[in-house]
Design a protein around this motif. Structure first.
Motif, PDB file in Angstrom:
ATOM      1  N   ARG A  94      42.334  96.242  46.449  1.00 46.94           N
ATOM      2  CA  ARG A  94      43.511  97.272  46.670  1.00 46.94           C
ATOM      3  C   ARG A  94      42.901  98.540  46.034  1.00 46.94           C
ATOM      4  NH1 ARG A  94      47.287  95.060  42.575  1.00 46.94           N
ATOM      5  NH2 ARG A  94      45.743  93.650  41.956  1.00 46.94           N
ATOM      6  N   ILE A  95      43.639  99.624  46.718  1.00 46.58           N
ATOM      7  CA  ILE A  95      43.262 100.942  46.181  1.00 46.58           C
ATOM      8  C   ILE A  95      44.705 101.738  46.179  1.00 46.58           C
ATOM      9  CG2 ILE A  95      42.139 103.128  46.897  1.00 46.58           C
ATOM     10  CD1 ILE A  95      39.964 101.504  48.437  1.00 46.58           C
ATOM     11  N   GLU A  96      44.763 102.700  45.582  1.00 47.55           N
ATOM     12  CA  GLU A  96      45.681 103.490  45.380  1.00 47.55           C
ATOM     13  C   GLU A  96      45.480 105.011  45.152  1.00 47.55           C
ATOM     14  OE1 GLU A  96      49.448 104.372  42.095  1.00 47.55           O
ATOM     15  OE2 GLU A  96      49.161 102.263  42.855  1.00 47.55           O
ATOM     16  N   ALA A  97      45.852 106.000  45.841  1.00 45.55           N
ATOM     17  CA  ALA A  97      45.510 107.282  45.725  1.00 45.55           C
ATOM     18  C   ALA A  97      46.560 108.218  45.529  1.00 45.55           C
ATOM     19  CB  ALA A  97      44.638 107.768  47.106  1.00 45.55           C
ATOM     20  N   LEU A  98      46.749 108.758  44.300  1.00 41.16           N
ATOM     21  CA  LEU A  98      47.965 109.453  44.041  1.00 41.16           C
ATOM     22  C   LEU A  98      47.406 111.089  44.120  1.00 41.16           C
ATOM     23  CD1 LEU A  98      50.834 109.942  43.044  1.00 41.16           C
ATOM     24  CD2 LEU A  98      49.902 109.855  40.718  1.00 41.16           C
ATOM     25  N   GLY A  99      48.109 111.781  45.138  1.00 46.14           N
ATOM     26  CA  GLY A  99      47.802 113.124  45.137  1.00 46.14           C
ATOM     27  C   GLY A  99      49.153 114.032  45.025  1.00 46.14           C
ATOM     28  N   SER A 100      49.019 115.181  44.807  1.00 43.83           N
ATOM     29  CA  SER A 100      50.223 116.113  44.604  1.00 43.83           C
ATOM     30  C   SER A 100      51.207 116.334  45.569  1.00 43.83           C
ATOM     31  CB  SER A 100      49.425 117.718  44.566  1.00 43.83           C
ATOM     32  OG  SER A 100      48.893 118.163  45.782  1.00 43.83           O
TER      33      SER A 100
END
Length: 339
Positions: free
Chosen positions: A242-248
């Motif tokens: 699993r991958i999670e990418a949090l951006g602005s």
């Protein structure tokens, strides 16, 4: 019609056999010969059924002028030597990860590749997964704004044998190296510092070999992104990816894939399909895509999607993580130059 690339395979263990089955099914390649110093009757029979000759002597591949490319699937300690021998023979190279446990040997191999002007692609198949690459595109095109925090979870279904543990080089260079490469791929930045820690609760015997069964790493990137990586050699329900990418401006999540998408609800609760058991099933399509990418790089004599430099950087991050796990401190990633 394009002529197939005539390729020899070094190492006929699990990963070597898997690659050979894929190569045989592709029009881009013709598998000419396979080599394994521990060749047994069972493997020899498997190769014969596929129409592939095999032997125990690597020179049978390096000295054959009709073989224009080699695939290295042997034990890690042989990778650098085989890369150098292949480069000197003028053959393009696909090498499974890691290139080596030793940075100096990696540098020697990369110099040989540069001097011979041959292709070297490293087997980080996670990059070629359609789901992971979609996350990368969303980060790169600004869909989630500026990337701030990246989380990667990567767990195997069960620990390997203790013999494998003793020879693997440790969880950071053997297992988490895929996630180090994926983190670089997703962020588009280099890692400055690493903090790592781990435990062997999943199998206490692993600690007897100076390794851990579950590892955590926090990566600080040059562009300011923080990545949190978690891996374990035991996930009872299958290969957890699993991958999670949090951006602005938003968050992109890449969940596990399942055997099917059916969800079943009853008065007893919620039921769903299982995740793939292990990496050959989970990344089946990605392995084919990476081989297509290698074929294109060989035919065009172009830079492959995963280079020797990428292989080197992943090992340097793993090196810093291993040092951090022992020191308990944030450790810098070495910067080295391929002269």
């Amino acid at each position: 019609m394009k002529q197939p690339i005539r390729i020899g395979v070094l190492g006929l263990g699990r990963i070597g056999k898997m690659h050979i089955r894929n190569l045989v099914a592709m029009k881009d390649f013709e598998v000419v010969h396979g080599v394994d110093p521990f060749l047994n009757e069972e493997t020899e029979q498997e190769m014969q059924e596929l129409g592939i000759s095999c032997s125990r002597e690597p020179e049978d591949i390096f000295s054959d002028p009709s073989i224009t490319a080699v695939m290295i699937c042997s034990i890690t300690e042989t990778h650098s030597d085989f890369i150098i021998r292949a480069a000197k023979a003028g053959k393009d190279i696909f090498c499974e990860k890691p290139i080596d446990h030793n940075v100096d040997r990696i540098l020697s191999a990369l110099r040989a590749v540069k001097e011979a002007d041959v292709i070297l692609q490293v087997g980080f198949m996670h990059r070629f997964d359609i789901h992971h690459s979609k996350i990368q595109h969303m980060i790169a095109d600004g869909s989630i704004g500026k990337l701030e925090v990246l989380k990667i979870t990567s767990r195997d279904p069960a620990p390997p044998s203790m013999k494998y543990i003793s020879e693997s080089g440790g969880i950071y260079v053997d297992f988490m190296i895929h996630d180090f490469d994926m983190a670089r791929f997703l962020t588009g930045s280099e890692v400055k510092e690493v903090f790592a820690t781990g435990t062997s609760v999943c199998d206490p015997q692993i600690s007897e070999y100076g390794d851990v069964g579950s590892g955590h790493a926090i990566l600080r990137f040059e562009n300011g992104t923080i990545a949190v990586l978690e891996t374990s050699r035991r996930s009872s329900f299958g290969h957890d990816q699993r991958i999670e990418a949090l951006g602005s401006e938003g968050c992109a999540m890449d969940d596990n894939i399942y055997e099917n998408n059916v969800r079943f609800f009853t008065h007893d609760g919620f039921h769903g399909a299982k995740v793939p058991y292990h990496f050959p099933e989970r990344y089946k399509d990605a392995y084919l895509v990476e081989l297509t990418d290698f074929a294109e790089a060989v035919r065009q004599h172009s830079v492959p999607s995963v280079t020797g430099f990428d292989g080197l950087q992943a090992v340097l991050i793993a090196e810093a993580a291993a040092i951090s796990a022992k020191s308990g401190k944030l450790e810098p990633v070495r910067k080295v130059t391929v002269s």
